[in-house]
Design a protein around this motif. Sequence first.
Motif, PDB file in Angstrom:
ATOM      1  N   ILE A  52      29.086  35.467  44.681  1.00  0.00           N
ATOM      2  CA  ILE A  52      29.776  35.872  45.651  1.00  0.00           C
ATOM      3  C   ILE A  52      30.003  37.515  45.294  1.00  0.00           C
ATOM      4  N   SER A  53      30.091  37.702  43.944  1.00  0.00           N
ATOM      5  CA  SER A  53      30.099  39.306  43.438  1.00  0.00           C
ATOM      6  C   SER A  53      29.349  40.324  44.356  1.00  0.00           C
ATOM      7  N   LEU A  54      28.119  39.926  44.590  1.00  0.00           N
ATOM      8  CA  LEU A  54      27.272  40.768  45.502  1.00  0.00           C
ATOM      9  C   LEU A  54      28.023  41.354  46.638  1.00  0.00           C
ATOM     10  N   ALA A  55      28.982  40.764  47.155  1.00  0.00           N
ATOM     11  CA  ALA A  55      29.568  41.101  48.428  1.00  0.00           C
ATOM     12  C   ALA A  55      30.522  42.302  48.281  1.00  0.00           C
ATOM     13  N   LEU A  56      30.767  42.572  46.878  1.00  0.00           N
ATOM     14  CA  LEU A  56      31.383  43.674  46.681  1.00  0.00           C
ATOM     15  C   LEU A  56      30.702  45.122  46.921  1.00  0.00           C
ATOM     16  N   VAL A  57      29.299  44.924  46.704  1.00  0.00           N
ATOM     17  CA  VAL A  57      28.639  46.239  46.883  1.00  0.00           C
ATOM     18  C   VAL A  57      28.549  46.821  48.095  1.00  0.00           C
ATOM     19  N   PRO A  58      28.242  46.029  49.303  1.00  0.00           N
ATOM     20  CA  PRO A  58      28.403  46.473  50.652  1.00  0.00           C
ATOM     21  C   PRO A  58      29.699  47.202  51.235  1.00  0.00           C
ATOM     22  N   LEU A  59      30.767  46.619  50.592  1.00  0.00           N
ATOM     23  CA  LEU A  59      32.350  47.212  50.702  1.00  0.00           C
ATOM     24  C   LEU A  59      32.363  48.428  49.963  1.00  0.00           C
ATOM     25  N   ALA A  60      31.702  48.646  49.006  1.00  0.00           N
ATOM     26  CA  ALA A  60      31.705  49.984  48.304  1.00  0.00           C
ATOM     27  C   ALA A  60      31.069  50.861  48.969  1.00  0.00           C
ATOM     28  N   ALA A  61      29.688  50.361  49.730  1.00  0.00           N
ATOM     29  CA  ALA A  61      29.042  51.551  50.655  1.00  0.00           C
ATOM     30  C   ALA A  61      29.925  51.564  51.853  1.00  0.00           C
ATOM     31  N   ASN A  86      37.060  31.234  40.060  1.00  0.00           N
ATOM     32  CA  ASN A  86      36.070  30.855  39.150  1.00  0.00           C
ATOM     33  C   ASN A  86      34.750  31.226  39.617  1.00  0.00           C
ATOM     34  N   TRP A  87      34.445  31.158  40.964  1.00  0.00           N
ATOM     35  CA  TRP A  87      33.135  31.432  41.331  1.00  0.00           C
ATOM     36  C   TRP A  87      32.938  33.045  41.124  1.00  0.00           C
ATOM     37  N   LEU A  88      33.876  33.799  41.617  1.00  0.00           N
ATOM     38  CA  LEU A  88      33.946  35.392  41.458  1.00  0.00           C
ATOM     39  C   LEU A  88      33.875  35.853  39.907  1.00  0.00           C
ATOM     40  N   LEU A  89      34.530  35.084  38.904  1.00  0.00           N
ATOM     41  CA  LEU A  89      34.614  35.349  37.394  1.00  0.00           C
ATOM     42  C   LEU A  89      33.701  34.563  36.623  1.00  0.00           C
ATOM     43  N   ILE A  90      32.781  33.719  37.396  1.00  0.00           N
ATOM     44  CA  ILE A  90      31.684  32.927  36.497  1.00  0.00           C
ATOM     45  C   ILE A  90      32.696  32.051  35.763  1.00  0.00           C
ATOM     46  N   ASN A  91      33.458  31.140  36.211  1.00  0.00           N
ATOM     47  CA  ASN A  91      34.361  30.410  35.119  1.00  0.00           C
ATOM     48  C   ASN A  91      34.789  30.968  34.052  1.00  0.00           C
ATOM     49  N   LEU A  92      35.236  32.031  33.956  1.00  0.00           N
ATOM     50  CA  LEU A  92      35.996  32.692  33.028  1.00  0.00           C
ATOM     51  C   LEU A  92      37.416  32.079  32.826  1.00  0.00           C
ATOM     52  N   GLN A  93      37.824  31.546  33.947  1.00  0.00           N
ATOM     53  CA  GLN A  93      39.237  30.788  33.762  1.00  0.00           C
ATOM     54  C   GLN A  93      39.231  29.657  33.326  1.00  0.00           C
ATOM     55  N   ARG A  94      38.138  29.257  32.941  1.00  0.00           N
ATOM     56  CA  ARG A  94      37.944  28.068  31.940  1.00  0.00           C
ATOM     57  C   ARG A  94      37.767  28.459  30.405  1.00  0.00           C
ATOM     58  N   HIS A  95      38.913  28.989  30.413  1.00  0.00           N
ATOM     59  CA  HIS A  95      39.044  29.941  28.932  1.00  0.00           C
ATOM     60  C   HIS A  95      39.076  28.931  27.834  1.00  0.00           C
ATOM     61  N   SER A  96      39.938  27.858  28.109  1.00  0.00           N
ATOM     62  CA  SER A  96      40.253  26.824  27.135  1.00  0.00           C
ATOM     63  C   SER A  96      39.174  26.468  26.336  1.00  0.00           C
TER      64      SER A  96
END
Length: 387
Positions: A25-34, A299-309
Amino acid sequence: MSETTSPPSRNSPGGRIAAALPFWISLALVPLAALGALRGGWTVFLLPLFGWTVTTILDLLAGLDRRNRDPETDEAELFWHRAITLIWFPVQALTLYALLWYVPRAAHLAAWEKIALFFGVGVITGAIGITYAHELMHQKSRLERWLADLLLATVLYSHFRSEHLLVHHRYVGTPRDAVSARRGEGFPRAFLRVLREGPASAWRAERQKLARAGRSALHPGNPFWRYAVLQLAALAAAFALGGWQGVLLFLWQAAVAIWQLELVNYVEHYGLTRLHLGEGRYEHVRPHHSWNADHRVTNWLLINLQRHSDHHVRPDRRFPLLQSHDAEVAPQLPMGYPAMTALAMVPPLWRRRMDPRVDAWRRRHYPQVADWSDYDRGSLPMPKGAS
């Protein structure tokens, strides 16, 4: 207890792609920047709007995802999950430097539009780039560690790798770890402490590592040489493409990215401390020493970083295999990181929401501790062997 599932469909190539696709889903940020660069106006706010507001709304709609993959899943089955982290540096570098070439020459963009746009670029390089660098730096592959270094160089925060791997994971929840925020400590104060102590702490950790191998701090094996070269190259490229305006915009997005990283660090461990056992000894790290969040979309956007425990228990575990822990095992955040980091920017509201949760955590896991004042002041002894 957490639920472990491994649907048969994931064993097929199509199933593996389908399982990995949401994490792209992070790839969606690229066209928003453009779009922001080409159109200007309100579109320059699309990146932060998507990164914080849209994803939080989608979290509310999509709910929590507590399913776990088998942690023994063969790495070959994770190819499409790993691929997004492997391609992200060229994607980010192309986006960043194309904008640094285009925006200073864009007569249709006012100064405020350029500043707002590159605030959004900091969302790309911080929320996504540093998160992916974090995943990559924990792997054994030399390619992945180099990609982590390249990503961190684009935000001038290369020392984070040394500080994170050599200090944070070893000393989390103790006075030695600058990024373990104390109960009652507002983010501005915690942020200034990290900026002040982090680089020196990383240098000290690398110097001690070299000393144990009988080498001096100036030995070519010190990664700070590599950090310096990569960061100078990143700055030089910004100047070559955008002149002094390009350098200023580059510095601005780097500052935004660093701010976002440390906001996340603040949220991840706020008020959670390891029990002091006496004489500078602390208990081992366990899942309840990090805040957990199972919000699906973030968690999709941050590749499960929120499963930090789970990450702090098994730092080398790849992100698709990080396990969810329920409230009996790990403390739970009420919202995902985007919403929680926004809340952290208003310390009174943050404390009102989080301090009762910290107090409940203390009663659950450490009912024998009557006085937490030394923990909250950070006045406990340094961990044994720390400097």
